[in-house]
Design an enzyme around this catalytic site. Structure first.
Site, PDB file in Angstrom:
ATOM      1  N   ARG A 228      -0.213  -0.433   0.065  1.00 15.61           N
ATOM      2  CA  ARG A 228      -0.302   0.051  -1.198  1.00 15.61           C
ATOM      3  C   ARG A 228       0.468  -0.921  -2.312  1.00 15.61           C
ATOM      4  O   ARG A 228       1.522  -1.329  -1.874  1.00 15.61           O
ATOM      5  CB  ARG A 228       0.454   1.644  -1.274  1.00 15.61           C
ATOM      6  CG  ARG A 228      -0.167   2.643  -0.596  1.00 15.61           C
ATOM      7  CD  ARG A 228      -1.704   3.115  -1.526  1.00 15.61           C
ATOM      8  NE  ARG A 228      -2.260   4.117  -0.916  1.00 15.61           N
ATOM      9  CZ  ARG A 228      -3.413   4.004  -0.196  1.00 15.61           C
ATOM     10  NH1 ARG A 228      -3.794   2.653  -0.144  1.00 15.61           N
ATOM     11  NH2 ARG A 228      -4.169   5.148   0.387  1.00 15.61           N
ATOM     12  N   HIS A 276      -8.612  -4.215  -4.255  1.00 17.72           N
ATOM     13  CA  HIS A 276      -8.353  -2.917  -3.611  1.00 17.72           C
ATOM     14  C   HIS A 276      -9.955  -2.898  -2.481  1.00 17.72           C
ATOM     15  O   HIS A 276     -10.519  -1.704  -2.506  1.00 17.72           O
ATOM     16  CB  HIS A 276      -8.200  -1.755  -4.070  1.00 17.72           C
ATOM     17  CG  HIS A 276      -7.306  -0.767  -3.203  1.00 17.72           C
ATOM     18  ND1 HIS A 276      -6.621   0.436  -3.430  1.00 17.72           N
ATOM     19  CD2 HIS A 276      -7.841  -0.205  -2.037  1.00 17.72           C
ATOM     20  CE1 HIS A 276      -6.057   1.148  -2.690  1.00 17.72           C
ATOM     21  NE2 HIS A 276      -6.914   0.620  -1.412  1.00 17.72           N
TER      22      HIS A 276
END
Lengths: 313, 313
Positions: A228, A276
């Site tokens: 993250r 991502h």
């Protein structure tokens, strides 16, 4: 009123269409938030990634919430998350395999000087070189070695790299050295030529990739963050790259996503940045896992992969 | 005259220095061809890659020849190779591991759209996309699946790809489908979305990667050649790429090496070209294998990895 289980999808615009068919095939009535009309009291299940804080508590009859990804920090940061409702995280082999592919690829791109060869090709130059460091001397450290990290670790081990993992509790994976807990963190870091972050994001791991941690890595270490954006202090990384202490980094996740066009990360010569995409939840696979979870609940069976809300993963 | 075994190194300029120390440690007297003075009759062993045709027969007391790489076509094309002298090819785990790394990396670079993401980064664009094709539908075909091909095949299998191999004789490798002989070649090709050539170069496999073979691959197939430049008909590959039948190629080996600056291969947008670096023989590892081989012969034991000169590998 439908007698089928009713699910609300809280997904980015356009995503709903990938899910409608597999959910209908599983006999689930699915509504898309922001697109379809529905009565909040009818919603029994929700599926999403990062719902607006406070939204889930407006659904009075929720029986379970399904996360679109393996990380569930997007739910835990909602102070109004209805804590009596089980939160299910998505883990399947496809996700672990895709993540392992991504980590293996970016370790190899760095290890095998792939960008140097791509540059030599653009110049039409035959620029042969030995490996900068032998594989058996290139130590990989997995910061976080759960289901997903373990697969990446095993695949790197099988390609000749010495691999270790750091986790809260000790792990037993053949050929992978296990470091556990705060007391063994420094010893783990100082033997990690590649550091791959695959931790869950919790208050304890927030900003764990910071100047102090980088200083504990060997000179020339390479950092890969596929967990993250909240794990990383971006200015600390840039400082460690610019000082020459770190040799480079691959980042797939960012504090702000999409990464703004003005971010210095895009143009940094030592950073590989991807949007991502290390492991993308496949709607077909994930929908089946949601259908199976709902069916289990309807039969009164226990749910799998329920998050421990206190531990945070 | 030395009582130590005497070895002649036939290597490119500058390479000798990497070998001198490990060979001396193994108690071998080593001369470098073109650099040191020696009497041809003193030479008992030779080590090299592609000696000038006719040269080896000028060494009357040769007991064995060691190849610097796994491929030995550079010796077999010498019509005057002294056929009573055993030719030993170099095979070790380091070489297989490096080759597996290279093949895995280039399959993943294509499979995971890595070049597209690198381009998006240069433009500072967040360009998220699903995988063009799911891993479980991306079939890898290994054209040649000996010691080296098997390791690459296993590593790709473990990353979720369906993998098959084509070889002269049938192979039994868990999870890898085996096709054998000329009769099963077409069936093998038509199910290979990636075709990885790792064949030995022999008169039978020379120019095997040609227009007819490419036509037998599925539309959009990707070709990787890490064996020898002589396997490939370069104009046929370029035609198949330009027609759109093939989606791309990674080439590490070429008919002429170094690849001339004027070659159209360098600038072709669908070709990744690298300068014969998929697996580089490590002097330290290879020197040990030569020292071990010489010691075995001196003790009267049989040599390992001796080439069948008639079969050609």
């Amino acid at each position: 009123m439908s007698t089928r289980p009713v699910l609300l999808m809280i997904v980015p615009p356009g995503w709903g269409r990938f899910w409608q068919e597999p959910l209908a095939a599983g006999n689930v009535q699915a509504y898309v938030h922001g697109q379809d009309l529905y009565a909040p009291g009818d919603i029994e299940y929700a599926l999403g990634f990062r719902p607006k804080p406070g939204f889930l508590k407006t659904l009075p009859n929720l029986k379970a919430v399904f996360s679109l990804g393996a990380g569930i920090d997007g739910f835990l940061t909602d102070p109004d998350y209805p804590r009596h409702v089980p939160l299910v995280r998505f883990v399947d082999d496809t996700l672990s395999t895709e993540m392992a592919q991504f980590v293996v690829m970016h370790v190899l791109i760095q290890h095998r000087s792939e960008r140097m060869y791509a540059g030599a090709q653009r110049e039409a130059k035959w620029r042969q070189a030995m490996l900068p460091r032998a594989t058996e001397n290139t130590r990989i450290g997995m910061l976080g070695i759960g289901e997903i990290g373990a697969m990446a670790a095993e695949r790197l081990r099988d390609l000749g790299f010495p691999v270790s993992g750091w986790s809260r509790t000790r792990k037993t994976i053949p050929g992978i050295k296990s470091f556990a807990g705060a007391g063994e963190r420094d010893a783990f870091l100082e033997q990690s030529d590649f550091l791959v972050c695959l931790l869950p994001l919790t208050p304890q791991t927030h900003h764990i990739l910071n100047a102090q941690l980088f200083a504990g890595l060997p000179k020339g270490a390479y950092v890969i963050n596929v967990a993250r954006g909240g794990h990383l202090v971006e200015p600390d990384l840039i400082a460690a790259l610019d000082s020459g202490h770190l040799s480079g980094a691959t980042l797939d996740v960012f504090e702000t996503e999409p990464l703004p066009e003005t971010s210095p990360i895009w143009k940094h010569p030592k950073i590989v940045a991807t949007p991502h995409v290390a492991a993308i939840t496949s709607p077909a696979v994930a929908a089946k896992s949601v259908v199976d979870g709902i069916a289990a609940l309807q039969r009164g069976e226990p749910l799998k992969n329920v998050v421990d809300l206190d531990r945070g993963y």
